[in-house]
Motif scaffolding. Structure first.
Motif, short mmCIF file in Angstrom:
data_model
loop_
_atom_site.label_atom_id
_atom_site.label_comp_id
_atom_site.label_asym_id
_atom_site.label_seq_id
_atom_site.Cartn_x
_atom_site.Cartn_y
_atom_site.Cartn_z
N ASN A 14 -16.55 5.73 -3.29
CA ASN A 14 -16.01 4.43 -2.90
C ASN A 14 -14.63 4.18 -3.53
OD1 ASN A 14 -18.16 3.69 -1.30
ND2 ASN A 14 -19.14 2.42 -2.85
N ALA A 15 -14.38 4.83 -4.67
CA ALA A 15 -13.13 4.60 -5.39
C ALA A 15 -11.99 5.51 -4.92
CB ALA A 15 -13.36 4.80 -6.89
N ARG A 16 -12.26 6.44 -4.03
CA ARG A 16 -11.18 7.28 -3.50
C ARG A 16 -10.17 6.37 -2.81
NH1 ARG A 16 -12.22 12.82 -2.86
NH2 ARG A 16 -11.08 12.91 -0.87
N PRO A 17 -8.88 6.45 -3.18
CA PRO A 17 -7.92 5.41 -2.80
C PRO A 17 -7.87 5.07 -1.32
CG PRO A 17 -6.96 6.87 -4.43
CD PRO A 17 -8.28 7.47 -4.06
N HIS A 18 -7.76 6.07 -0.45
CA HIS A 18 -7.63 5.77 0.97
C HIS A 18 -8.95 5.29 1.56
CE1 HIS A 18 -3.54 7.32 1.16
NE2 HIS A 18 -3.94 8.35 0.43
N LEU A 19 -10.04 5.83 1.06
CA LEU A 19 -11.34 5.37 1.52
C LEU A 19 -11.59 3.94 1.05
CD1 LEU A 19 -13.95 5.88 3.01
CD2 LEU A 19 -14.84 7.07 0.99
N LYS A 20 -11.24 3.65 -0.18
CA LYS A 20 -11.40 2.31 -0.72
C LYS A 20 -10.62 1.29 0.11
CE LYS A 20 -10.77 -0.45 -4.91
NZ LYS A 20 -10.30 -0.45 -6.33
N THR A 21 -9.39 1.64 0.48
CA THR A 21 -8.58 0.74 1.31
C THR A 21 -9.29 0.43 2.62
OG1 THR A 21 -6.51 1.51 0.34
CG2 THR A 21 -6.38 0.47 2.50
N TYR A 22 -9.86 1.46 3.24
CA TYR A 22 -10.59 1.24 4.49
C TYR A 22 -11.83 0.39 4.26
CZ TYR A 22 -13.73 1.84 8.34
OH TYR A 22 -14.62 1.57 9.35
N LEU A 23 -12.62 0.72 3.25
CA LEU A 23 -13.87 0.01 3.00
C LEU A 23 -13.64 -1.47 2.70
CD1 LEU A 23 -15.75 2.65 0.80
CD2 LEU A 23 -16.14 2.12 3.22
N GLU A 24 -12.50 -1.78 2.12
CA GLU A 24 -12.19 -3.17 1.76
C GLU A 24 -11.36 -3.88 2.83
OE1 GLU A 24 -10.37 -2.99 -2.08
OE2 GLU A 24 -12.25 -2.45 -3.09
N SER A 25 -11.08 -3.22 3.95
CA SER A 25 -10.26 -3.82 5.00
C SER A 25 -11.04 -4.91 5.73
CB SER A 25 -9.81 -2.75 5.99
OG SER A 25 -10.92 -2.22 6.71
N GLU A 26 -10.31 -5.90 6.23
CA GLU A 26 -10.94 -7.00 6.95
C GLU A 26 -11.63 -6.51 8.22
OE1 GLU A 26 -11.53 -10.18 6.08
OE2 GLU A 26 -10.77 -9.47 4.14
N GLY A 27 -11.00 -5.58 8.91
CA GLY A 27 -11.60 -5.06 10.13
C GLY A 27 -12.96 -4.45 9.88
N ARG A 28 -13.07 -3.73 8.78
CA ARG A 28 -14.35 -3.11 8.47
C ARG A 28 -15.39 -4.15 8.05
NH1 ARG A 28 -18.13 -1.18 4.09
NH2 ARG A 28 -18.95 0.76 4.94
N LYS A 29 -14.97 -5.13 7.27
CA LYS A 29 -15.89 -6.16 6.80
C LYS A 29 -16.43 -7.00 7.96
CE LYS A 29 -13.85 -6.66 2.19
NZ LYS A 29 -13.08 -7.56 1.29
N GLN A 30 -15.63 -7.19 8.99
CA GLN A 30 -16.05 -8.03 10.11
C GLN A 30 -17.00 -7.31 11.05
OE1 GLN A 30 -12.43 -9.36 11.99
NE2 GLN A 30 -11.73 -10.47 10.17
N ARG A 31 -17.04 -6.00 10.98
CA ARG A 31 -17.88 -5.23 11.90
C ARG A 31 -19.35 -5.29 11.46
NH1 ARG A 31 -15.23 -0.71 11.50
NH2 ARG A 31 -13.84 -1.08 13.25
#
Length: 207
Positions: free
Chosen positions: A182-199
């Motif tokens: 989860n802490a991998r920088p690019h993966l973390k950015t995706y996981l914390e993105s609004e688009g992902r949270k709304q899905r």
């Protein structure tokens, strides 16, 4: 690269995680109920289901086939044939767990949730053991480099942490593994993105 999927995490989520972590750009068409019921898109999918993935003029369905295609193209399928075979084995184990999870969510949630969670440690133990056998659990599920299976395993573990937040309390290696990926920088950015949270996680509201 293009991905067609319903507006939910579903089986396309592992593909999104892989692409994001590998710094790949992709576009996505959300498949609404109305679009799906028209039938044209469904007919274009060999097995009549999404996610549907297009890489240039190459079109794929079946989430695990999509993952393996991306793995081959991005060096995520192990260092040799032995590692590739082990990755196939672990991915089959992840698929078995995903099928059980899906049956619970869509067929037996209210009546079966407590029993499912009670049986969950036996389902998670093999993955803890596999981690322990690979560099003492300090890295990835197979080998010394991240693979397509790591994204798939991370996704199913994340789903279970929503279903049963304490499910990894008895599995320190898996718990650390989730935190590490989860802490991998690019993966973390995706996981914390609004688009992902709304899905939504699933299309019936159960999680």
């Amino acid at each position: 690269m293009m991905l067609w999927d319903f507006f939910l995490a579903g089986r396309g989520e592992t593909t999104r995680m892989l692409l994001a972590d590998q710094k790949q750009e992709w576009s996505e068409d959300v498949v609404t109920r109305e679009i799906w019921q028209k039938g044209d898109l469904k007919k274009s999918c060999v097995f009549g289901q999404v996610p549907r993935f297009q890489d240039g003029d190459f079109v794929l369905v079946q989430s695990n086939a999509i993952l393996r295609h991306l793995a081959r193209n991005h060096g995520l399928y192990g260092q040799d044939a032995r590692e590739a075979t082990l990755l196939d084995m672990v991915n089959d184990g992840v698929e078995d767990l995903r099928v059980k999870y899906s049956r619970l969510i869509y067929q037996n949630y209210e009546a079966g949730k407590a029993e499912y969670i009670e049986a969950l440690p036996a389902q998670l133990r093999p993955f803890e053991n596999l981690l322990a056998q690979n560099d003492g659990g300090k890295g990835f599920i197979v080998g010394k480099k991240i693979s397509f299976v790591d994204y798939n395993l991370l996704d199913i573990l994340q789903l279970h942490l929503v279903l049963a937040p304490n499910c990894l309390d008895s599995f320190p290696l898996l718990a650390a593994y989730v935190q590490r990926l989860n802490a991998r920088p690019h993966l973390k950015t995706y996981l914390e993105s609004e688009g992902r949270k709304q899905r939504p996680i699933n299309n019936n509201g159960k999680q």
